[in-house]
Motif scaffolding. Sequence first.
Motif, PDB file in Angstrom:
ATOM      1  N   ARG A 184       0.834  -1.220   0.000  1.00 44.40           N
ATOM      2  CA  ARG A 184       0.000   0.000   0.000  1.00 44.40           C
ATOM      3  C   ARG A 184       0.859   1.256   0.000  1.00 44.40           C
ATOM      4  N   ALA A 185       2.022   1.206   0.617  1.00 48.42           N
ATOM      5  CA  ALA A 185       2.893   2.380   0.669  1.00 48.42           C
ATOM      6  C   ALA A 185       3.363   2.768  -0.724  1.00 48.42           C
ATOM      7  N   ALA A 186       3.705   1.782  -1.540  1.00 46.87           N
ATOM      8  CA  ALA A 186       4.135   2.066  -2.903  1.00 46.87           C
ATOM      9  C   ALA A 186       2.961   2.513  -3.764  1.00 46.87           C
ATOM     10  N   GLU A 187       1.822   1.900  -3.555  1.00 42.29           N
ATOM     11  CA  GLU A 187       0.631   2.253  -4.337  1.00 42.29           C
ATOM     12  C   GLU A 187       0.202   3.689  -4.058  1.00 42.29           C
ATOM     13  N   CYS A 188       0.252   4.106  -2.793  1.00 39.71           N
ATOM     14  CA  CYS A 188      -0.163   5.471  -2.441  1.00 39.71           C
ATOM     15  C   CYS A 188       0.774   6.523  -3.033  1.00 39.71           C
TER      16      CYS A 188
END
Length: 388
Positions: free
Chosen positions: A250-254
């Motif tokens: 999720r950190a990379a996606e955000c």
Amino acid sequence: MADAAVNRTRGRTQRVLIAADKFKGSLTAVEVAQRVTAGLHRVAPRVEVEALPVADGGDGTVDAAVAAGFERREVRVAGPLGDEVTAAYALRGDTAVVEMAEASGLQRLPLGVLAPLTASTYGSGELLRAALDAGARTIVFGVGGSATTDGGAGMLAALGARFLDEDGQPLPPGGGPLRELATADLSGLDPRLASVDVVLASDVDNPLTGPKGAPAVYGPQKGASPDDVVALDASLAHFAAVLEKAIGDRAAECAVVPGAGAAGGIGYGALVGLGASFRPGIEVMLDVLGFAPALERATLVITGEGSLDEQTLHGKAPAGVAAVARAADKEVIAVCGRLALPPEALGRAGIRRAYPLTDVEPDVARCIAEAGPLLEDVGERIARDFLV
């Protein structure tokens, strides 16, 4: 002479809705409405005028909410350089409007001082915590006008996150030191955030890093040199990579979500750490301020901001007001300090005509210094063209 199309509003009770943003550096949105109203009433003293100052999430957002009936709350928080400042948020019921520029904006820096590598959003986190303490269950988080490029790390630290270097020590504030980040721990974030709806309100859709990211696009206006921009971009990319190790994909996606790069990357911090949802700032604020019922009562809408230009067409307040008003089949005109859009561009945006102060006073410096009286003169012109 007024356009023929406006004649359909004549012969019935006129009610003008003034939904304009600030003239930055000259007048607040509230003052814009007051000056236009004064000009209108000189020519059409019996016309009904309703003022609904608007903002798009940047500086002036709290003032717009207060003008719409929210309560102004003031707290002492850390400014972008760590010195204490008095910042405000707005509260009505369990809805809070928090403006990050109140705590972490360029206007909070000492005159002539810029700190692109070390300015922190810690005070913005303290503002959010104050809203939680006041019982807010919905927080509209307006971001813009920031002095910072720290990816929201300071904000998250103020809300309980920990960012440590290789020696297990807390990182110094700012985006520059993020290059030394070894460990990120979000487990200590304020548990109340899990049950609060945080809406990230912004007029930009930049990702966190890259050629269209926060450092490249907005770093220079915060004092970042070309070398600083490169360093900040690398620091934010490293920040996202460490967060990915801590919390997963999720950190990379955000990091690539539109709005992640808003306000020096505080958008990213809000998305990844606060579970925020992104919405265009003016869209959110029109909902919060009660624009729809005010629009229904109006026969003519006046919007505007200091400069009507290409940026206006990309999510700024006048374009948002005009789009909603056009959908409701309302006439829209605009006031501004300067006009840099051709009539056809205004028409596509739903604005029938614009009234720049430079039509009254060609000297730009005088337009800025005497914006109030000149705007009253513009109000008179509008009244003659549209109301009598």
